[in-house]
Structure formats: structure tokens, C-alpha cells
Motif scaffolding. Sequence first.
Motif, short mmCIF file in Angstrom:
data_model
loop_
_atom_site.label_atom_id
_atom_site.label_comp_id
_atom_site.label_asym_id
_atom_site.label_seq_id
_atom_site.Cartn_x
_atom_site.Cartn_y
_atom_site.Cartn_z
N VAL A 15 -8.35 21.93 46.81
CA VAL A 15 -7.50 23.03 47.25
C VAL A 15 -8.38 24.17 47.76
CG1 VAL A 15 -5.76 24.69 46.49
CG2 VAL A 15 -5.81 22.40 45.50
N LEU A 53 2.92 17.27 43.91
CA LEU A 53 2.18 17.93 44.98
C LEU A 53 2.30 17.23 46.33
CD1 LEU A 53 -1.05 19.01 43.09
CD2 LEU A 53 0.99 20.36 43.63
N LYS A 59 4.61 21.77 46.72
CA LYS A 59 3.56 22.63 47.27
C LYS A 59 4.01 24.09 47.31
CE LYS A 59 1.43 19.13 50.20
NZ LYS A 59 2.29 17.99 50.45
#
Length: 90
Positions: A15, A53, A59
Motif C-alpha cells: 500500500v 480488499l 477499499k
Amino acid sequence: TVNLADDGGERLAQVGIVLELADKDLQAALSRNLPIVRNNTLLLLSSQRAKTLLTLDGKLALAAEIAARTGTALGWKPDAADAARTPNPV
């Protein structure tokens, strides 16, 4: 990069996060609280599951929760209008 909470521990998430601050005063607050912000974010990320996710809703919920936790660490308290615009956390 964090391990996700999936069974077997074989799922990872990589990320990148960019924080947009409302004003320059928050930059100093972020600098002072960066270890807390990083820790909160890593703990939150590592509690996620890949299945969640992979969805847009997952998200968006994660992004909203990161924003809320970061804001809290910087002393921000959401009002009713902010809460209405923010999706529920994961």
C-alpha cells in the motif's frame, strides 16, 4: 507491505498512502504524531482480509478508516456532516 489476516498468512498487501492536509499547522502535528499514525495504519492494514480488499467497497471503507484514524491522531473530531459522508469502517 503487510501480511493480511487471511488463514495461512500467505496474503500480502502493498500500500502507498499520500496524506493531503488542510493547512500548514497540521504538518507540524503530523510530524509529531507520525509514529502513532504509522502504527495505527499498519495495525489496521494487517487486520484486513484479501477478499474484502479486492472489492471497491472494501477499499473505500479502508481508506475512510485510515483517514478517520489519522485525523483522530492529529486531534480532529468529525462532526455529524463528516460522519454522514464517511462510509462505515471495514
